[in-house]
Design a protein around this motif. Sequence first.
Motif, mmCIF file in Angstrom:
data_model
loop_
_atom_site.group_PDB
_atom_site.id
_atom_site.type_symbol
_atom_site.label_atom_id
_atom_site.label_comp_id
_atom_site.label_asym_id
_atom_site.label_seq_id
_atom_site.Cartn_x
_atom_site.Cartn_y
_atom_site.Cartn_z
ATOM 1 N N THR A 180 0.866 -1.257 -0.186
ATOM 2 C CA THR A 180 -0.075 0.226 0.028
ATOM 3 C C THR A 180 1.067 1.555 0.057
ATOM 4 O O THR A 180 2.183 1.373 1.054
ATOM 5 C CB THR A 180 -1.198 -0.046 0.981
ATOM 6 N N LEU A 181 0.560 2.056 -0.834
ATOM 7 C CA LEU A 181 1.137 3.743 -1.000
ATOM 8 C C LEU A 181 0.294 4.597 -1.437
ATOM 9 O O LEU A 181 -1.177 4.475 -1.616
ATOM 10 C CB LEU A 181 2.984 3.333 -1.950
ATOM 11 N N THR A 182 0.575 5.917 -1.019
ATOM 12 C CA THR A 182 -0.780 6.939 -1.124
ATOM 13 C C THR A 182 -0.342 7.173 -3.189
ATOM 14 O O THR A 182 1.002 8.005 -2.985
ATOM 15 C CB THR A 182 0.085 7.788 0.124
ATOM 16 N N LEU A 183 -1.641 8.220 -3.218
ATOM 17 C CA LEU A 183 -0.917 9.069 -4.950
ATOM 18 C C LEU A 183 -1.196 10.266 -4.661
ATOM 19 O O LEU A 183 -1.268 11.587 -4.884
ATOM 20 C CB LEU A 183 -2.456 8.572 -5.313
ATOM 21 N N LEU A 184 -1.287 10.999 -3.014
ATOM 22 C CA LEU A 184 -0.743 12.318 -2.776
ATOM 23 C C LEU A 184 0.187 13.302 -3.180
ATOM 24 O O LEU A 184 0.827 14.110 -3.354
ATOM 25 C CB LEU A 184 -1.367 12.416 -1.024
ATOM 26 N N GLU A 185 1.680 12.341 -3.573
ATOM 27 C CA GLU A 185 2.604 12.771 -3.991
ATOM 28 C C GLU A 185 2.044 13.484 -5.328
ATOM 29 O O GLU A 185 2.467 14.752 -5.498
ATOM 30 C CB GLU A 185 3.771 11.684 -4.802
ATOM 31 N N GLY A 186 1.218 12.722 -5.990
ATOM 32 C CA GLY A 186 0.842 13.194 -7.329
ATOM 33 C C GLY A 186 0.433 15.046 -7.317
ATOM 34 O O GLY A 186 0.373 16.405 -7.534
ATOM 35 N N PRO A 187 -1.529 15.327 -5.827
ATOM 36 C CA PRO A 187 -1.460 17.060 -5.727
ATOM 37 C C PRO A 187 -0.124 17.442 -4.727
ATOM 38 O O PRO A 187 -0.600 18.903 -5.209
ATOM 39 C CB PRO A 187 -2.241 16.580 -4.593
ATOM 40 N N ALA A 188 0.824 17.102 -4.269
ATOM 41 C CA ALA A 188 1.972 17.951 -3.934
ATOM 42 C C ALA A 188 2.614 18.443 -4.823
ATOM 43 O O ALA A 188 3.176 19.535 -5.410
ATOM 44 C CB ALA A 188 2.348 17.087 -3.899
ATOM 45 N N TYR A 189 2.953 17.453 -5.830
ATOM 46 C CA TYR A 189 3.393 18.252 -7.159
ATOM 47 C C TYR A 189 2.721 18.697 -8.326
ATOM 48 O O TYR A 189 3.336 19.964 -8.103
ATOM 49 C CB TYR A 189 3.543 16.890 -8.682
ATOM 50 N N THR A 190 1.187 19.037 -8.407
ATOM 51 C CA THR A 190 0.842 19.825 -8.827
ATOM 52 C C THR A 190 1.505 21.370 -7.975
ATOM 53 O O THR A 190 1.096 22.452 -8.365
ATOM 54 C CB THR A 190 -0.428 19.475 -8.999
ATOM 55 N N LEU A 191 0.596 21.128 -7.214
ATOM 56 C CA LEU A 191 0.742 22.188 -6.333
ATOM 57 C C LEU A 191 2.261 23.074 -6.396
ATOM 58 O O LEU A 191 2.332 24.521 -6.256
ATOM 59 C CB LEU A 191 -0.565 22.142 -4.153
ATOM 60 N N GLY A 192 2.957 21.998 -5.602
ATOM 61 C CA GLY A 192 4.302 22.735 -5.830
ATOM 62 C C GLY A 192 4.728 23.097 -7.021
ATOM 63 O O GLY A 192 5.099 24.999 -6.628
ATOM 64 N N ALA A 193 4.494 22.530 -7.838
ATOM 65 C CA ALA A 193 4.678 22.576 -9.028
ATOM 66 C C ALA A 193 4.105 24.446 -9.736
ATOM 67 O O ALA A 193 4.718 25.582 -10.238
ATOM 68 C CB ALA A 193 4.831 22.194 -10.347
ATOM 69 N N ALA A 194 3.241 24.532 -9.270
ATOM 70 C CA ALA A 194 2.466 25.477 -9.738
ATOM 71 C C ALA A 194 2.475 27.089 -8.831
ATOM 72 O O ALA A 194 3.045 28.239 -9.688
ATOM 73 C CB ALA A 194 -0.017 25.628 -9.765
ATOM 74 N N THR A 195 2.583 26.380 -7.597
ATOM 75 C CA THR A 195 2.991 28.002 -6.594
ATOM 76 C C THR A 195 4.201 28.527 -7.298
ATOM 77 O O THR A 195 4.340 29.802 -7.101
ATOM 78 C CB THR A 195 2.984 27.054 -5.623
ATOM 79 N N ALA A 196 5.301 27.251 -7.448
ATOM 80 C CA ALA A 196 6.552 28.305 -8.006
ATOM 81 C C ALA A 196 6.793 28.681 -9.003
ATOM 82 O O ALA A 196 7.131 29.189 -9.216
ATOM 83 C CB ALA A 196 7.444 26.836 -7.525
ATOM 84 N N THR A 197 6.104 28.302 -10.352
ATOM 85 C CA THR A 197 5.699 29.082 -11.342
ATOM 86 C C THR A 197 4.830 30.290 -10.941
ATOM 87 O O THR A 197 5.607 31.704 -11.906
ATOM 88 C CB THR A 197 4.650 28.039 -12.421
#
Length: 287
Positions: free
Chosen positions: A46-63
């Motif tokens: 078992t793992l989590t998919l929360l890495e995806g939203p973290a990437y999206t939010l992080g990349a958008a914020t940095a942009t």
Amino acid sequence: MIRRLLVSTALAGAGALAARGAWTALRANPPGGSKLWERVNHRGETLTLLEGPAYTLGAATATVLAPGVPARVKAAAVVATVGGGTFGAIDDLRETGKSKGLRGHLGELARGHVTTGGLKVLGIGATGLVAALLVPSHRDRADSGVVVRLLGGAADTLVSGAVVAGSANLMNLFDLRPGRAIKVMLLFAPAASGAAGGRLVAIACGAGAGLLPVDLAEKAMLGDTGANAAGALLGTAAVTGLGRGGQLAVLAVVGGLTLASEKVSFTKVIARTPVLRELDMLGRRPA
């Protein structure tokens, strides 16, 4: 040159910090509860998919905060990244239909069945076109006449939109083993020393690098959410920095690999190719 490298390094660092910050916040307060995001990986763990939203939010914020990137390019990058992440999340969390791959989703749409995969294709296609409209045009200045300019502009927008959407889809095809999609992102790091497009590459790679440890540790994965967002951001970087010829070349490569994936397993090709296999296993637990 040194100044550009320093700026790119700083932007990559900002992307990494933003993504890690989003990861920490989402892990502490997962939207809908942690069970919603849990999946079983190729090992049956078992793992989590929360890495995806973290990437999206992080990349958008940095942009949004990135210096030296024109406002329209920032808007295009955010639309593409958030669009890819949003429609990817719908497919991650509410998947319907058994069809896989681009051909399968398009086939369902042709039969009038709108699955989450089909919705993702339409949604990312639409946000890709919006991003293409926002990026300053690279049309050849030799064009003359109103009709020629209009037709040329429409063709350029379609090509640019296809690059963004196609890149989003292609990146998702690599998210099948720990760290693989992020390693593919990092292959584009040398392009991070360019102007506006290069700065977007730096952010995309930095956000991925910030989350690579949890991905390699098999605690989390990008899923459609993160992989589509990353591919869309890199696609936007490509249409920002390249002219018509360069974009057509990128589209040809993206289209060729996507079509090949319908017939050939990337995982099997990597496993049979020593150099690719070693890179793929770098930092991972033994199979």
